[in-house]
Design a protein around this motif. Structure first.
Motif, PDB file in Angstrom:
ATOM      1  N   ILE A 114       0.829  -1.283  -0.105  1.00 32.97           N
ATOM      2  CA  ILE A 114       0.035   0.066  -0.072  1.00 32.97           C
ATOM      3  C   ILE A 114       0.768   1.247   0.075  1.00 32.97           C
ATOM      4  CG2 ILE A 114      -1.667   1.249   1.422  1.00 32.97           C
ATOM      5  CD1 ILE A 114      -2.808  -1.428   2.376  1.00 32.97           C
ATOM      6  N   PHE A 115       1.854   1.174   0.942  1.00 29.25           N
ATOM      7  CA  PHE A 115       2.745   2.527   1.062  1.00 29.25           C
ATOM      8  C   PHE A 115       4.098   2.214   0.248  1.00 29.25           C
ATOM      9  CE2 PHE A 115       5.044   5.708   3.384  1.00 29.25           C
ATOM     10  CZ  PHE A 115       4.168   6.843   3.349  1.00 29.25           C
ATOM     11  N   PRO A 116       4.412   2.963  -0.640  1.00 30.92           N
ATOM     12  CA  PRO A 116       5.460   2.747  -1.524  1.00 30.92           C
ATOM     13  C   PRO A 116       6.830   3.569  -0.807  1.00 30.92           C
ATOM     14  CG  PRO A 116       4.321   4.355  -2.650  1.00 30.92           C
ATOM     15  CD  PRO A 116       3.320   3.921  -1.351  1.00 30.92           C
ATOM     16  N   ARG A 117       7.808   3.048  -1.209  1.00 29.22           N
ATOM     17  CA  ARG A 117       9.192   3.578  -0.806  1.00 29.22           C
ATOM     18  C   ARG A 117       9.212   4.821  -1.471  1.00 29.22           C
ATOM     19  NH1 ARG A 117      15.453   1.494  -0.997  1.00 29.22           N
ATOM     20  NH2 ARG A 117      16.237   3.653  -0.867  1.00 29.22           N
ATOM     21  N   GLY A 118       9.327   6.128  -1.220  1.00 31.28           N
ATOM     22  CA  GLY A 118       9.448   7.371  -2.068  1.00 31.28           C
ATOM     23  C   GLY A 118      10.417   8.192  -1.374  1.00 31.28           C
ATOM     24  N   LYS A 119      10.805   9.328  -2.264  1.00 30.91           N
ATOM     25  CA  LYS A 119      11.822  10.101  -1.892  1.00 30.91           C
ATOM     26  C   LYS A 119      11.139  11.296  -1.436  1.00 30.91           C
ATOM     27  CE  LYS A 119      14.999   9.157  -5.829  1.00 30.91           C
ATOM     28  NZ  LYS A 119      15.421   9.734  -7.049  1.00 30.91           N
ATOM     29  N   ASN A 120      10.905  11.072   0.220  1.00 34.31           N
ATOM     30  CA  ASN A 120      10.216  12.486   1.051  1.00 34.31           C
ATOM     31  C   ASN A 120      11.573  12.667   1.997  1.00 34.31           C
ATOM     32  OD1 ASN A 120       7.716  11.429   0.173  1.00 34.31           O
ATOM     33  ND2 ASN A 120       8.064   9.707   1.272  1.00 34.31           N
ATOM     34  N   GLU A 121      11.214  14.015   2.224  1.00 37.32           N
ATOM     35  CA  GLU A 121      12.246  14.686   3.093  1.00 37.32           C
ATOM     36  C   GLU A 121      11.705  14.567   4.646  1.00 37.32           C
ATOM     37  OE1 GLU A 121      13.597  18.743   2.498  1.00 37.32           O
ATOM     38  OE2 GLU A 121      12.118  19.152   1.062  1.00 37.32           O
ATOM     39  N   THR A 122      12.714  13.619   5.488  1.00 35.98           N
ATOM     40  CA  THR A 122      12.371  13.339   6.708  1.00 35.98           C
ATOM     41  C   THR A 122      13.458  13.907   7.801  1.00 35.98           C
ATOM     42  OG1 THR A 122      12.058  10.933   5.717  1.00 35.98           O
ATOM     43  CG2 THR A 122      12.285  11.123   8.225  1.00 35.98           C
ATOM     44  N   PHE A 123      12.515  14.520   8.881  1.00 33.26           N
ATOM     45  CA  PHE A 123      13.322  15.309   9.757  1.00 33.26           C
ATOM     46  C   PHE A 123      13.086  14.657  11.217  1.00 33.26           C
ATOM     47  CE2 PHE A 123      12.274  18.235   6.300  1.00 33.26           C
ATOM     48  CZ  PHE A 123      13.478  18.929   6.144  1.00 33.26           C
ATOM     49  N   ILE A 124      14.091  14.563  11.947  1.00 34.49           N
ATOM     50  CA  ILE A 124      13.919  14.054  13.349  1.00 34.49           C
ATOM     51  C   ILE A 124      14.328  15.143  14.392  1.00 34.49           C
ATOM     52  CG2 ILE A 124      14.897  12.326  15.063  1.00 34.49           C
ATOM     53  CD1 ILE A 124      15.285  11.579  11.356  1.00 34.49           C
ATOM     54  N   VAL A 125      13.455  15.456  15.174  1.00 27.85           N
ATOM     55  CA  VAL A 125      13.370  16.485  15.746  1.00 27.85           C
ATOM     56  C   VAL A 125      13.195  16.267  17.303  1.00 27.85           C
ATOM     57  CG1 VAL A 125      12.738  18.228  14.109  1.00 27.85           C
ATOM     58  CG2 VAL A 125      10.945  17.211  15.677  1.00 27.85           C
ATOM     59  N   ARG A 126      13.827  16.920  18.326  1.00 28.97           N
ATOM     60  CA  ARG A 126      13.569  16.494  19.734  1.00 28.97           C
ATOM     61  C   ARG A 126      12.271  16.970  20.178  1.00 28.97           C
ATOM     62  NH1 ARG A 126      19.734  17.232  22.925  1.00 28.97           N
ATOM     63  NH2 ARG A 126      20.513  16.292  21.293  1.00 28.97           N
ATOM     64  N   GLN A 127      11.715  16.329  20.989  1.00 26.22           N
ATOM     65  CA  GLN A 127      10.350  16.450  21.691  1.00 26.22           C
ATOM     66  C   GLN A 127      10.317  17.976  21.971  1.00 26.22           C
ATOM     67  OE1 GLN A 127       7.868  14.434  21.514  1.00 26.22           O
ATOM     68  NE2 GLN A 127       6.456  16.062  22.169  1.00 26.22           N
ATOM     69  N   GLN A 128      11.300  18.632  22.625  1.00 22.38           N
ATOM     70  CA  GLN A 128      11.086  20.095  23.107  1.00 22.38           C
ATOM     71  C   GLN A 128      11.121  20.704  22.004  1.00 22.38           C
ATOM     72  OE1 GLN A 128      10.972  21.076  26.306  1.00 22.38           O
ATOM     73  NE2 GLN A 128      10.627  22.985  25.386  1.00 22.38           N
ATOM     74  N   ASP A 129      12.047  20.616  21.039  1.00 24.64           N
ATOM     75  CA  ASP A 129      11.710  21.488  19.735  1.00 24.64           C
ATOM     76  C   ASP A 129      10.573  21.531  18.986  1.00 24.64           C
ATOM     77  OD1 ASP A 129      14.418  22.334  19.917  1.00 24.64           O
ATOM     78  OD2 ASP A 129      15.091  20.708  18.913  1.00 24.64           O
ATOM     79  N   TYR A 130      10.112  20.081  19.136  1.00 20.71           N
ATOM     80  CA  TYR A 130       8.666  20.062  18.395  1.00 20.71           C
ATOM     81  C   TYR A 130       7.456  20.871  19.259  1.00 20.71           C
ATOM     82  CZ  TYR A 130       4.192  17.318  17.146  1.00 20.71           C
ATOM     83  OH  TYR A 130       2.969  16.989  16.734  1.00 20.71           O
TER      84      TYR A 130
END
Length: 663
Positions: A63-79
């Motif tokens: 269902i969900f293809p592998r695609g070229k997406n921008e992924t960002f990992i942010v700390r909970q406090q920054d979120y």
């Protein structure tokens, strides 16, 4: 859900080490910004329908293809400091997941009902857009009405699983790369910085991780939409929903396998002598422009004699229009024939004296893709593509036949008749003549055939042929030879169907004449190589089953005047099985055998049946290309290729050369 394997072995200290490092990782959020492009369940599926690649993905519930997406990992406090912005991005990402699920359901529908829909989509290309819009509305409503998919708690559970999965994977990778002692010695800030960097690298460049992660996410999402899939399965093989989509009450007839396959891979166009004369006149630019005369092409033969003019309606016969048509004659191309065949196919595929053809259908049927719009979805066709079609329509609209003698069959008896009239007539919905100009490109036009074709489309006298799709899909400039050959040999197969004499040899000089290739004595080798290359490509594409020289002696190539000998040589071009099967009903049961009674089993085959495979194996082992061996042995590259494939048997002299080279 697939559990991520945290343990490299059963030793408890590894689990303890993993948990100790995981406990030091600060809370984080993963933000994905989707690049909204057509995926393999979207327009690409329909444009390439049917697609084996997509069918496999549907069968595997990808269902969900592998695609070229921008992924960002942010700390909970920054979120939390930017909660409004990040929450909006997360909602958009959720919508994208739902969109993927909707598109998957559409693709699953097409895959399930492929056998029924393929003939319909071939006959009316724009129908697929109508169907996808109706399906999208149906499944989008189902997806958004699904409680689990729109429940905030369900998405929080998914988000927690998602982050836990990523943390466990990343910590495992860090332990393998750096070791527990090194990681444990880092302070909290340094450890978390390393953690975030490791995870970022996984999303950017770790193919193994991305493939596994995508597969596992698919399993999770599949469970979320399992109820919808269950509804789909309960409707499977029910034709009622197809009838509702198409707006008809009766069931769609189930086509016989052979007919369905043949019509999927081929267009149906007219095969009578008049139509063949028109296509050759346009393709080979046979029109002559005498002073103050409309462009004219002539033919004198036992079955057809007369002329074809580019002559507009009487009210349009002005000097400027004559100049325009005379200029158009100079630039006639395979595009014009493509449009002619497309119109003919669409007319025959529909029922009625007058059929509707949308302008864009004439581009879609040729396999051309509309350019991308601003949102990443397909937009419209380019202006230049539309102008090419407009020019072709203008040419076709002007075709006027004046035939002194035409052989037709009346009550089963041959009769020579005299007739004149237009080939095709274009009109508006109200019946008025269709005006073709760049300022107001018509969205659709209505087409009927001229009276000259009537005798060839009635009852038992109906003369139509299967034309392989590649005839109009191949590039009209780079694959001009191939397109011309397809049109000619498909016509010959239809004329040979009555006697099933498909293996009747073609004289090379006739082939070149029919496809409009002048014999240039200054470069005969190039002509031969180009012809053989074209036939090789048609074989690779499955347009023909095989081709080979008939009783050809390659030794002639080393003698003076070989061109004359080669032009008089013959080639056998075998049709695909589906075309032979399709024409079976019109075959005379006591068919007359081909004059030369050709068979692939020749007496010398026992002597040299293995030379092709042995030669190819030796050539590959020596690391040599066909071109290198061709130059070394002074044998045509295509001829060697044909022998290697088993499509031709070498002459005694060539056999000796190849045998000596191997040993």
């Amino acid at each position: 859900m697939i559990n991520h394997d945290l343990l490299l072995n059963d030793m408890n200290y590894e689990l303890t080490h993993h948990q100790a490092i995981a406990n030091k990782i600060d809370p984080f959020q993963v933000i994905i910004i989707h690049d909204r492009q057509p995926n393999f369940f979207d327009y690409n599926y329909l444009l390439n329908f049917p697609s084996e690649n997509v069918r496999k993905k549907v069968d595997a519930n990808r269902i969900f293809p592998r695609g070229k997406n921008e992924t960002f990992i942010v700390r909970q406090q920054d979120y939390e400091d930017n909660i409004d912005l990040f929450f909006k991005i997360r909602v958009d990402a959720r919508r994208e997941v739902l969109s993927k699920a909707t598109e998957f359901m559409i693709a699953k529908f097409f895959s399930t009902y492929e056998g029924h829909l393929t003939p319909l989509l071939m006959n009316k290309p724009t129908l697929k857009w109508e169907i996808i819009n109706k399906l999208h509305a149906k499944y989008d409503k189902m997806v958004h009405a699904h409680t689990r998919l729109n429940d905030e708690n369900s998405w929080n559970v998914f988000s927690t699983w998602y982050r836990t999965y990523l943390m466990n994977h990343t910590v495992s990778e860090m332990l393998k790369r750096h070791g527990y002692n090194t990681l444990n010695a880092l302070d909290g800030e340094a450890l978390n910085e390393l953690f975030l960097e490791e995870m970022r690298i996984c999303f950017v460049s770790n193919d193994s991780f991305l493939n596994t992660f995508t597969a596992d996410v698919n399993v999770y999402i599949e469970k979320m939409v399992s109820e919808i899939l269950a509804v789909f399965e309960s409707e499977k093989n029910s034709m009622e929903q197809i009838n509702q989509l198409l707006g008809v009450s009766e069931q769609i007839s189930v086509h016989q396998p052979i007919e369905s396959t043949a019509k999927t891979n081929n267009l149906v166009v007219m095969s009578n002598a008049i139509y063949q004369f028109i296509t050759e006149a346009i393709s080979n630019q046979h029109f002559v422009c005498e002073p103050d005369q409309w462009p004219r092409a002539t033919i004198q033969g036992p079955r057809l004699a007369g002329s074809l003019q580019l002559l507009p309606r009487e009210e349009e016969r002005t000097t400027s229009r004559m100049i325009q048509l005379r200029n158009d004659v100079e630039s006639l191309s395979e595009v014009d024939v493509d449009v002619l065949d497309s119109i003919c196919h669409m007319y025959l595929a529909q029922v009625g004296d007058r059929v509707e053809i949308r302008f864009d259908d004439l581009l879609t049927i040729r396999g051309l893709k509309p350019k991308l719009g601003g949102t990443g979805r397909r937009g419209g066709y380019e202006k230049q593509q539309r102008i090419q079609v407009l020019k072709a329509l203008s040419i076709i609209q002007s075709l006027w036949m004046e035939l002194e003698s035409v052989l037709v069959y009346e009550q089963g008896k041959p009769v020579n008749k005299k007739m004149q009239g237009r080939a095709f007539i274009f009109m508006n919905e109200d019946g008025s003549p269709c005006e073709l100009n760049e300022k107001s490109l018509p969205e659709r036009l209505y087409v009927t055939i001229g009276e000259v074709f009537d005798p060839f489309l009635q009852g038992a006298a109906r003369q139509v042929k299967l034309l392989p799709n590649q005839a109009i899909e191949f590039n009209p400039y780079q694959r001009k030879w191939e397109k011309k050959l397809i049109r000619y040999v498909s016509w010959r197969w239809r004329t040979q169907a009555r006697k099933a004499s498909y293996l009747q040899p073609h004289k090379i000089s006739t082939l070149l004449e029919k496809i409009g290739i002048p014999i240039d004595s200054q470069a005969p080798s190039r002509i031969r190589d180009r012809l053989e290359k074209a036939l090789d490509l048609l074989e690779e594409e499955g347009v023909i089953t095989f081709w080979q020289y008939n009783q050809w002696n390659e030794d002639s190539m080393s003698k003076k005047g070989w061109l004359r000998v080669w032009l008089n040589a013959t080639i056998i071009i075998a049709p695909p099985d589906e075309i032979v099967s399709y024409y079976e009903p019109i075959e005379r049961k006591k068919s007359i055998q081909s004059p030369n009674n050709f068979t692939l089993t020749q007496t010398k085959e026992e002597i040299c049946k293995n030379i092709g495979s042995d030669f190819k194996e030796c050539r590959i082992n020596r690391g040599l290309t066909l071109k290198q061996v061709s130059e070394e042995l002074n044998i045509s590259m295509s001829y060697i290729s044909n022998i290697e494939r088993g499509g031709a048997l070498p002459s005694q002299n060539i056999y000796k050369k190849m045998k000596d080279w191997i040993t």
